[in-house]
Design an enzyme around this catalytic site. Structure first.
Site, PDB file in Angstrom:
ATOM      1  N   LYS A   1      14.884  34.167  -7.508  1.00  0.00           N
ATOM      2  CA  LYS A   1      13.960  33.101  -7.084  1.00  0.00           C
ATOM      3  C   LYS A   1      12.769  33.065  -8.036  1.00  0.00           C
ATOM      4  O   LYS A   1      12.245  34.122  -8.423  1.00  0.00           O
ATOM      5  CB  LYS A   1      13.488  33.386  -5.653  1.00  0.00           C
TER       6      LYS A   1
ATOM      7  N   SER B   1      11.932  28.714   1.957  1.00  0.00           N
ATOM      8  CA  SER B   1      11.632  28.229   0.627  1.00  0.00           C
ATOM      9  C   SER B   1      12.618  28.701  -0.437  1.00  0.00           C
ATOM     10  O   SER B   1      12.633  28.144  -1.536  1.00  0.00           O
ATOM     11  CB  SER B   1      10.224  28.672   0.231  1.00  0.00           C
TER      12      SER B   1
ATOM     13  N   SER C   1      11.812  32.570   4.794  1.00  0.00           N
ATOM     14  CA  SER C   1      12.367  31.943   3.597  1.00  0.00           C
ATOM     15  C   SER C   1      13.626  32.556   3.018  1.00  0.00           C
ATOM     16  O   SER C   1      14.214  31.970   2.114  1.00  0.00           O
ATOM     17  CB  SER C   1      11.311  31.888   2.502  1.00  0.00           C
TER      18      SER C   1
END
Ligand code: GLN
Length: 477
Positions: free
Chosen positions: A79, A154, A178
């Site tokens: 990420k 997210s 997330s």
């Protein structure tokens, strides 16, 4: 090559037995990314030189007949909130659009030291603020199971990359859900460890007391293997705990018969979609058939979790994001005439709407005269929530809940209603406020074939228990 069937052990042993090279595993993933990612949008940057260099190293070890490390040759994605030396790291934000970090995040460095091949950086909501990946400054991510729907957020790119066979495993971050929520939306496994279990060094901070790094995988064992390589004390993060890390895969093998599984009525009430409820209840029945004892527990302060989370998270974000001033990192507005104008314009043009909303909320909650009413009160609620869990874990070994009140929603469905988006975080934010570990495992599908995830929560530093329950459930399902 059937990329969808690859697991960590499968990749490592194929390379060890010299059936497939690490280089060809990496190449096959890059080809998949080139063909499919234009529709999905999971990757923001590829680190091909670095990946092929690592793959060559692994292939040389295999050629010598050396015993390969646990993640040898495993193609992974990271990420974009974790810094990677020499590879652009944006946190999904324009303000870091051209940021080239001079060092590696500890979690990433540990994965590479265990042999992993880092393919690239994964799309996410800007500074990890969001639940749909629609807050990325660059592009949205689409759910590989239904391109009209969001992958969750997210860490939407990290979940979608595993679901779409564009990585075997990925790293995400979880401040309020997330990792777990996008895992549930995309039909993969996602684990948020205990606060302090994995170093946050090199994780771009959103809310430091709530931020966690954790893995996504195609199955429970893969998340255990990735957690194993990352977990443990790091001198670079004073909040990382010096607590022994068990052998997670060995722990997963233990039987679940006789374990006590808690069900909290506060997690099965208003707002929960009927199909998600039915799938969760069926999953609990399955655990009962495996010999677990199902016990009702109460977590009475759950209804205050979302408001408390959105005070604490925004307060910490307003302080953490003060460093992005147009001077020290990334983007700087052009054509300014004074220092203060440079700060204002750089932040105004560099941050997106959701990030600005949170900075304003957090600044307000911390300001003189309001601090006691908002921030201090939220911290008290946090203590009460933590005590709820402590009390519940006196009588159960793990707690099962839905991961999210609904399956994946449509792109655009909630963008104009931030409050609706926030309220859907109800089942995940509690574990961040309390610091306890949680995992999301697929437990069914809706009539529209959308994945449903169930969440398993455990005691502090007892990742072994939630992996054990999740592993047994996965096997039975
Ligand atoms: N959806 C939550 C938020 O928007 C959680 C985000 C996260 O865990 N990073 O804050």
């Amino acid at each position: 090559m059937d990329l969808g069937s690859l697991t960590i052990d499968g990749v490592r042993s194929a390379i060890q037995e010299r059936k497939v090279t690490a280089a060809s595993f990496a190449e096959a993933h890059y080809a998949k990314i080139a063909s499919d990612d234009p529709q999905i949008g999971a990757y923001l940057a590829l680190s091909k030189d670095r990946a092929m260099g690592k793959a060559a190293e692994i292939d040389a070890l295999a050629a010598k007949g050396d015993q390969l490390p646990p993640l040898a040759g495993v193609p992974v994605g990271i990420k974009d909130v974790m810094v990677t030396r020499g590879v652009t790291t944006t946190a999904g934000s324009k303000i870091l659009g051209n940021y080239l970090p001079p060092y590696d995040c500890t979690a990433v460095a540990r994965l590479e030291a265990a042999g992993a091949v880092v393919l690239g950086k994964l799309n996410c909501d800007e500074f990890a603020m969001g639940s749909s990946n629609e807050n990325s400054a660059w592009k949205p991510v689409r759910n590989p199971r239904d391109l009209s729907r969001v992958p969750g957020g997210s860490s939407g790119g990290a979940a979608a990359a595993v679901a779409a066979n564009m990585a075997v495993a990925t790293l995400g971050s979880d401040t309020g859900g997330s990792i777990r929520q996008p895992a549930s939306f995309c039909g993969v496994v996602g684990l948020k460890p205990t606060y302090g279990r994995v170093s946050r060094y090199g994780l771009i901070a959103f809310a430091s007391s709530l931020d966690h790094i954790g893995p996504f995988g195609r199955n429970v064992k893969d998340t255990a293997l990735v957690l194993q390589t990352m977990a443990g004390r790091d001198a670079m993060d004073s909040t990382s705990a010096d607590i022994p890390v068990p052998d997670y895969v060995a722990e997963m093998g233990k039987p679940v018969k006789g374990l006590k599984i808690g069900i909290a009525k506060e997690y099965l009430g208003e707002g929960l979609d009927g199909e998600v409820r039915a799938a969760t209840e069926a999953a609990v029945q399955k655990l009962a058939r495996l010999g677990c004892e199902i016990v009702e527990v109460s977590l009475p302060h759950t209804k205050y979790a979302v408001p408390a989370y959105y005070i604490v998270a925004t307060a910490e974000a307003s302080s953490n994001l003060a460093r992005f001033d147009g001077v020290r990192y990334g983007f700087r507005a052009a054509g300014v005439r004074s220092l203060s104008e440079m700060y204002r314009r750089s932040r105004d043009q560099g941050f997106g709407a959701e990030v600005k909303r949170r900075i304003m909320l957090g600044t307000y909650a911390l300001s003189a005269g309001y601090y006691d009413a908002y921030y201090l009160k939220a911290q008290k609620v946090r203590t009460l929530l933590t005590r709820d869990f402590e009390e519940a874990f006196k009588s159960v070994d793990a707690i099962v809940t839905p991961t999210s009140p609904t399956a994946a929603f449509k792109l655009g469905e909630k963008v104009d209603d931030p409050l609706a988006m926030y309220l859907a975080d109800i089942y995940t934010v509690t574990a961040n406020l309390a610091g306890i570990p949680g995992i999301s495992v697929p437990c069914g599908e809706t009539r529209d074939k959308l994945p449903i995830g169930m969440q398993i929560l455990g005691r502090h530093f007892d990742e072994a228990m939630i992996l054990r329950v999740a592993g047994a459930f996965e096997k039975a399902a």
